[in-house]
Each structure stands twice: as structure tokens, then as C-alpha cells.
Write an enzyme that holds these catalytic residues in place. Sequence first.
Site, mmCIF file in Angstrom:
data_model
loop_
_atom_site.group_PDB
_atom_site.id
_atom_site.type_symbol
_atom_site.label_atom_id
_atom_site.label_comp_id
_atom_site.label_asym_id
_atom_site.label_seq_id
_atom_site.Cartn_x
_atom_site.Cartn_y
_atom_site.Cartn_z
ATOM 1 N N GLY A 54 18.536 -22.040 -35.962
ATOM 2 C CA GLY A 54 17.439 -21.876 -35.009
ATOM 3 C C GLY A 54 17.027 -20.429 -35.016
ATOM 4 C CB CYS A 81 22.356 -20.593 -39.411
ATOM 5 S SG CYS A 81 21.469 -19.034 -39.390
ATOM 6 C CE1 TYR A 82 20.815 -19.577 -31.039
ATOM 7 C CE2 TYR A 82 21.113 -21.967 -31.017
ATOM 8 C CZ TYR A 82 20.923 -20.770 -30.335
ATOM 9 O OH TYR A 82 20.857 -20.767 -28.968
ATOM 10 C CG HIS A 168 21.039 -21.741 -44.189
ATOM 11 N ND1 HIS A 168 20.605 -22.565 -43.186
ATOM 12 C CD2 HIS A 168 20.795 -20.471 -43.774
ATOM 13 C CE1 HIS A 168 20.099 -21.843 -42.197
ATOM 14 N NE2 HIS A 168 20.201 -20.569 -42.536
ATOM 15 C CD GLU A 170 21.004 -25.846 -44.533
ATOM 16 O OE1 GLU A 170 22.231 -25.637 -44.617
ATOM 17 O OE2 GLU A 170 20.274 -25.225 -43.746
ATOM 18 C CG ASP A 226 3.806 -40.396 -51.216
ATOM 19 O OD1 ASP A 226 4.791 -40.711 -51.905
ATOM 20 O OD2 ASP A 226 3.312 -39.256 -51.183
ATOM 21 C CE LYS A 366 5.832 -38.909 -54.738
ATOM 22 N NZ LYS A 366 4.554 -38.691 -54.051
#
Length: 508
Positions: A54, A81-82, A168, A170, A226, A366
Site C-alpha cells: 500500500g 511490503c506495507y 515483492h 509476486e 476477450d 490473457k
Amino acid sequence: MEKILVLDFGGQYDLLIARRVRENGVFAEIKPYDRISLDEIISNGYKGIIFTGGPNSVYDSNSPHYDPAILGIGIPVLGICYGHQLIAYMAGGAIRSAGSISEYGKTELAAYACPIFENVPQKSVCWMSHTDYVSSVPEGFETVAFTDNCPCAAMADVRRRIYGVQFHPEVTHTEYGKTILRNFLFGVCGCAGDWKMDDFIEKTVAKYKAELKGKRVLCALSGGVDSSVAAALMHRAVGENLTCVFVDHGLLRKNEGDDVESVFRGKFNMKLIRVNAEDRFLTRLKGVCEPEKKRKIIGEEFIRVFEEQSRVLGKMDVLVQGTIYPDIIESGKGDASTIKSHHNVGGLPSVMDFESIVEPLKELFKDEVRAVGLQLGIPEKLVMRQPFPGPGLAVRIIGEITKAKADTLREADAIFREELERAGVRPSQYFAVLTDTQSVGVMGDARTYGHTVALRAVTTDDFMTADWTRIPYEVLETVSRRITNEVKTINRVVYDITSKPPATVEWE
Ligand code: XMP
């Protein structure tokens, strides 16, 4: 169904975290921190909780917080992180501003043995982005990783199964990020990893079956992956109440309109209306050269066509669109700055006749959309095909658009695609662009003055960044020869060798 709660504290990576979790076959649910109570968390039976990052500092008066009791309910927690700092704060540790030595970017991480660092070497690269850091680790926790400028890059309370990482895991720049997340999901939370896209389909269908009961639903079908997947998904949810409108704006690829019609009307037996609106779009685009203006016009015109159709059909309540997650972040809805306004997000006119817009794929990437499409039984040829932008050839004809230019580009593009497919070369996206340049050539004994067509082919996972594809010279040679022989007004073919960044995939 086992699931992980991604508790969102306002970071920009919440969806990416959820995606990484789902990649491991574990369902991830994102909830803003102020929209779910501790009781709900307990009764929902989550296998684990991830606190996102955040933008705030935990000591800011308006920074997002959560009931510290969450650390005592026996569900494993990973703070990122935050989220890491928040755990430290809630558990009685201290956080300090790093001031001028805040870290941003790739940083060397030194990690100790710990359940979340299973199979992670002692030294590896991680992605840091912070100004505050945990300066005093709370009781019950120990520091399990550090960097040159961050004394507590990770901490663990192994007994209570609570972990925090300042970096991070991710993002792909964290070398062992995937391993760390897997360790948390499987080693710490004990997940089985048996969630499949079927579950997404089941859940989404059930949700819209209930929410849209009795509503008349209109789906904007462009023929791209999509919107096709969105249409098939919504068809499963609302059946006969769904009407698909397929707008042929005259800027589609060769044979595209007929192919779409045969799949949706033929195979799926959906109510499909094909509106041939070439004249109307080309008239509105007359004299328009500016790319963003083209997108806005096309976006508006699409909606006008739908509104008109809905008047013909009687009042339609809901509009379905095939917006996916990258469309949203690239359009600047998140924290990312605006790059291009994708027609199905940024170009929407603000006054619309529908009660609501439903975007069932807006949290998916995707590859996830494709997986859903295959599960729904959409033919592989359609599901696996390369993306095609909503504004179609309009953003591939540089400068003013005319029917003659669109026809020329369609022919060149079809040849390029045909030859790549014949050669078995499958870039992530490949197409022709009609540049605004004309140049001198010679054919037989005569001087020509014709169009220059550019070939574009990129290799990418997520279209956020892309590398230009190394197509074998012989294939380029065949394409060039065929285009200049078969498409009358083209006398020059060039190949675009720019990656993204600095270029974008499309030329406009
Ligand atoms: P760029 O050109 O932004 O493209 O690097 C990234 C991906 O997005 C597609 N794209 C669009 N899709 N409407 C769409 O539906 C648009 O206006 C649009 N512009 C780009 C592009 O084809 C590529 O796959």
C-alpha cells in the site's frame, strides 16, 4: 473449495498477487481491507491470508489498518511490503522511515533457513520498493532476511505461521518469488492446489445467474478472444436472456466477420445480431488522423450502435464487455499512468442507456481468459488466436482511414498471417500496418509510387513488455514478395524491429 484471502491495503499489485496464487491452482479472493470483517474472515474458512502492499506509512493518521486480532485466529498470514510493516506494527514492533536510503529496484537479498525460504538460496535478487522499514521486530518474530539497506527484509513467527516480506515476491524481478509464494501456499498453509478454471466459471456463472435474474443482457461481441469468452460465459449464466451484437465496423481482418458469425450463431446457437456498420464508422472517421481520437470515436460509435440495437430490441438492462485486467491498468485506472485508452475502458461515453455494465473477465489475464474459453468449449482456433484490438485496423492505418486503405491492409495482413502460419512461426501477435508513407518503386519498366506496409510481430507473455520476433529471413522474403506481387498499391515492405518499451505493440 480452498481459498486464499488477498487483503488489499491499496497497493498496485493486488491482482498480480491473486494471479500468482491462482497460477498455483489455489483460488484467491481479493477484498479491500475495509470491506470484510474479522468474523467473515473466520467463517469463510480461508487457508491463508496475504496482506498486500500500500502507498502509506503505518503511522499516517489515515493509513489503512486492520484489527490486530487477525494475527491470533490461527490462519497463516503473509504480509508483503506495507503488509509486512503492518504486521510488525500490529504485533508491537517498530517501523522507521528509511529517508534517503529508501530502496527501489533489484536488490540482493540474504535469506536464512525458514519455511518460506525453502529451496531459496542464501543469496538471491529481490524487487524492493519502499521508504519505510521494520526497525524493531515484534516479540515472537525473528528476522529471516536482510539487504544492505534493509535490516529486516523478511520476518517470521514460525509457531503462529505469520510471515512478512519487505520485497515483492509476486513480480518476476524477484528471482525466487514464485518459490516463496509456493512455500507459503503449500508448505505453510497446506493448500492442495486443485483449483481449476472450472471453479472460476462455476463461481462467475452462479454470481451472474443470481444478479442478473430476469434482466435482458446485451453483449458487445467484437470477435476477439476477450469478448468471445465473455459472451460464452454470460450465455451460460443468463441463456436466452443474452443477445450478442456483433458490430462489423469495416475495420476487421479478412473473413473475420463471417468466421465469428458461424461460431456463435452456428455452434453456440446464440441470439446474434450482426450489424454491418462500415459506412457509418468510416464516415465518422473521415479526416481523423490522431490515434486517441480514432479510439474515442470508435468507442462512442460502438456504444451508439448498441444503444440503437437495444432500442430495436426493447429495453436492454445490462451491457457486457470483455474488458480484461491489462486493459484496465494500461488505461490508467490503477496507479499506472495512461498510455493508450483502450476503447472498451477509456473511450466509453459517460451517458449510457444501460442500468449497468458487467465485465466478467476484468480480473483475469490473457492466458487465464484463454483457459476459460477452452473450458467453455469455444473452438481452439478462436481462443488461441492472437489478440486483435477493438478499434481494429483503425489503429493500424496511420493517418486518415479510407475504405481503399482498409482493403489494401486487409490483403497484406492476410498474406503475412498466412505465411507465418505456413512456416510454423507463432509470435504472440503479428500483423501488418499501413504506414502513411508512399515511396518510389519500379515494376517492369514502369515507375510506381505506392504504399509502404510495415510488418509487426512480437513475442511476449503479458503484452506489458514485448520483444520483436526474430522471423527467419526466408519467411520475410516470401511475405515481401507475395505482398508486393499480390497487393497492387504496395511497393515496399519493411519489418519493425522495435521492442516494447520503447515502442508499443500497435503503431497507434
Ligand atoms: P500496445 O499497443 O498498447 O498493445 O502495446 C498491447 C496490447 O493491447 C492491444 N491493444 C488494444 N486492444 N483496444 C483493444 O481492445 C485498443 O484500443 C488497443 N490498443 C492496443 C494490442 O493489440 C496488444 O495486444
